[in-house]
Structures are given as structure tokens and as C-alpha cells.
Design a protein around this motif. Sequence first.
Motif, PDB file in Angstrom:
ATOM      1  N   PHE A  89      23.702  38.076  30.767  1.00 45.81           N
ATOM      2  CA  PHE A  89      23.658  39.346  31.426  1.00 45.81           C
ATOM      3  C   PHE A  89      22.226  40.017  31.515  1.00 45.81           C
ATOM      4  N   LYS A  90      21.994  40.820  32.478  1.00 46.77           N
ATOM      5  CA  LYS A  90      20.758  41.530  32.428  1.00 46.77           C
ATOM      6  C   LYS A  90      20.946  42.976  32.943  1.00 46.77           C
ATOM      7  N   ILE A  91      20.575  44.071  32.174  1.00 42.66           N
ATOM      8  CA  ILE A  91      20.650  45.435  32.657  1.00 42.66           C
ATOM      9  C   ILE A  91      20.030  45.758  34.154  1.00 42.66           C
ATOM     10  N   GLY A  92      20.825  46.300  34.693  1.00 37.45           N
ATOM     11  CA  GLY A  92      20.276  46.575  36.286  1.00 37.45           C
ATOM     12  C   GLY A  92      20.542  45.311  37.207  1.00 37.45           C
ATOM     13  N   SER A  93      21.332  44.198  36.986  1.00 34.38           N
ATOM     14  CA  SER A  93      21.516  43.149  37.758  1.00 34.38           C
ATOM     15  C   SER A  93      22.382  43.543  38.968  1.00 34.38           C
ATOM     16  N   ASP A  94      22.694  42.614  39.837  1.00 34.02           N
ATOM     17  CA  ASP A  94      23.533  42.963  40.849  1.00 34.02           C
ATOM     18  C   ASP A  94      24.897  42.357  40.449  1.00 34.02           C
ATOM     19  N   ASP A  95      24.957  41.952  39.354  1.00 26.01           N
ATOM     20  CA  ASP A  95      26.496  41.369  38.847  1.00 26.01           C
ATOM     21  C   ASP A  95      27.314  42.489  38.735  1.00 26.01           C
ATOM     22  N   ASN A  96      28.313  42.523  39.358  1.00 23.16           N
ATOM     23  CA  ASN A  96      29.430  43.715  39.238  1.00 23.16           C
ATOM     24  C   ASN A  96      30.067  43.600  37.948  1.00 23.16           C
ATOM     25  N   ALA A  97      30.172  42.214  37.366  1.00 20.15           N
ATOM     26  CA  ALA A  97      31.126  42.129  36.051  1.00 20.15           C
ATOM     27  C   ALA A  97      30.488  42.788  35.026  1.00 20.15           C
ATOM     28  N   PRO A  98      31.621  43.733  34.161  1.00 21.23           N
ATOM     29  CA  PRO A  98      30.756  44.298  32.847  1.00 21.23           C
ATOM     30  C   PRO A  98      30.599  43.320  31.976  1.00 21.23           C
ATOM     31  N   ALA A  99      29.485  44.136  31.209  1.00 20.56           N
ATOM     32  CA  ALA A  99      28.801  43.038  29.967  1.00 20.56           C
ATOM     33  C   ALA A  99      30.136  43.031  28.932  1.00 20.56           C
TER      34      ALA A  99
END
Length: 320
Positions: A89-99
Motif C-alpha cells: 500500500f502507498k499513501i495517496g495511491s488511487d487504490d480505494n481499498a483501505p490499508a
Amino acid sequence: TQSTWGDDIAWMRFDKETGELRAINPEFGFFGVAPGTNMQTNPNALLTCRKNTIFTNVATTHDGGYYWEGLEDEVDKNIGITTWLGKPFKIGSDDNAPAAHPNSRFCCPAGQCPIIHPKWEDPRGVPISAIVFGGRRPEGIPVVVEAFDWKHGVMMGAACKSEATAAAEFKGKVIMHDPMAMRPFMGYNFGRYLNHWLSMEQPGRKMPKIFHVNWFRKDSNNKFVWPGFGENIRVLDWMCRRVKNDDVAEISPLGLIPKKGTLNCEGLDVQWDEMFSLPHEYLVDDINETMKFLVAETGPDLPKPIVDELEKQKARILAQ
């Protein structure tokens, strides 16, 4: 000054000599929801869980730290993160899934809290001046309401509703009945449970005031009308003034609400009418649905004082 005495469980009894309600904290620690917790929203919670803490279903940083939604501005945005599901996971990524899982938690010793009360383990407990019910109500229900008296307050608790959260078994945002904000934890007949609350009021006892709060009301743009988090202390301040019987409340169909200007909103971008307006049609539908629910759930066990309070509240709403 404010201090913390416990998390979310209290064992209460009336003092036979003074008649006041007192409570002890039976727990050793805090069990808090992680997402949304940061140094702006709840600094003391974050400081409490810096050591000797168990985290469940949070994300982890590659340097051995923890991460969840809400810590974006307090963690190096370039650091590697592994989600609670073991994915990168990367902060600010376009992935909507929560960390982190929406109901991820931290569990830590209460004694580590910077503002823990020095007598938090005193077996005599502390006096209870007010009981506060709460519900996630996006529409129609004011930020704070005080019950007229004990019976009205018990009815207010029985009528609690709340938008389902990650802590409940429901999925999606649906308004569900949550009596006393305790629905998942009621272990016996609901009608008898309400009778137990009613039976607490006896001669010689100093009954605490009862309030209902709603931090989650939204405006026509689907924005919260109250900032919540640490700003809730402003509502608690108003409650404390009411405990002292200060003249800062006015009568409404639902109970006592703050007189305009008596809730400290200095420095906040809020609109008074959006926080305390009482939409007539919504409230009529709401009380009718509540009465139907309580009758269906309790049948002949619904206490008459609760029926009476429901009828009186409906009459006040219709007369509005």
C-alpha cells in the motif's frame, strides 16, 4: 480540567447514605477504534498506545510501525506499508481499498493515558451526574437533547437509532434501532430491561440527568453539521452547565435543547439551525416508526410509563 476515568464500561450502584449514583471502572485498559485516530482528533489516545499495546487488523509500516486511515499527515508518505490483508500500500495511491480494516483496534493499558484520573481505580468509584446516549443520525435529530425527567430519558434511550457501523453486523449505511446504544449486548427480555431502568428512580435517590447526542447529522450537501472529535467537549460543557441547572436550555418537542448561543461555537464553521432544526414530517414518521418497533419487540412487556412517554412525545411533535 478534564480527565479520563475509563473506556466504555461502568458498574454502577446507588450510595445508600448519600443517594447518589456512583460507578467504578471494571476494566484495566482501553479498546479503541484505530481509523480516524491521530494527534489532531484524539492525541491522548494516540499517546496512550505508544507502548505495551496490541493492534488488531491495522496496516504496518516497513520500519515496524503501525498505520491506518487518518495518519496520512503523521507518517512518511514514501514509507512502505503492508495492509491488514498483507498487500502493499502507498499513501495517496488511487487504490480505494483501505490499508486498515474499518473496525481495526488498539488495546492498551489505561494507566498509560496522559490524563488518566488519579482515582481511576478507587473502589468507591465516582459520582455520576449524567448519562449520555448517542446515535448516528444523519437527519432530523439535534446535536444534543436533554430529557425532561428520568422516565422521558429512559424512553429516549429505548428509542435510540443509529446508522450501522463497522462494529455492527450490518453492512451498508442503514438506520437501525439501537436501544440504549446497547442492542448487541442486551442479554434478556427487552421489556424487563426497560423496567429495570425505570425501577432505579426511587425516593431519596439523586437521579442523573439523561442526554442524547448526535455527532453525525448532515446538511443538504451531505456534510456533517458538527465537527465532532475533540470539539465535542463544547457539548459536554453545555451538559455540565445543565447539571448545575444553569438557564441555558429551552423546551422542544424532543426534550430540552440549547438556547440559541448558549453552546460555545466560537471559531467553528457551523450553522445553528442546521444543528437544532426539527423537521416536522420527519419527526412524525420517526416517532410512529419507533412506537411500532417497540410494540413489536416487547409486546405485552412494554412498560406503561414508556408507552405514556411515547404518546406525550408524539403529541408534542404533532403540535409543533
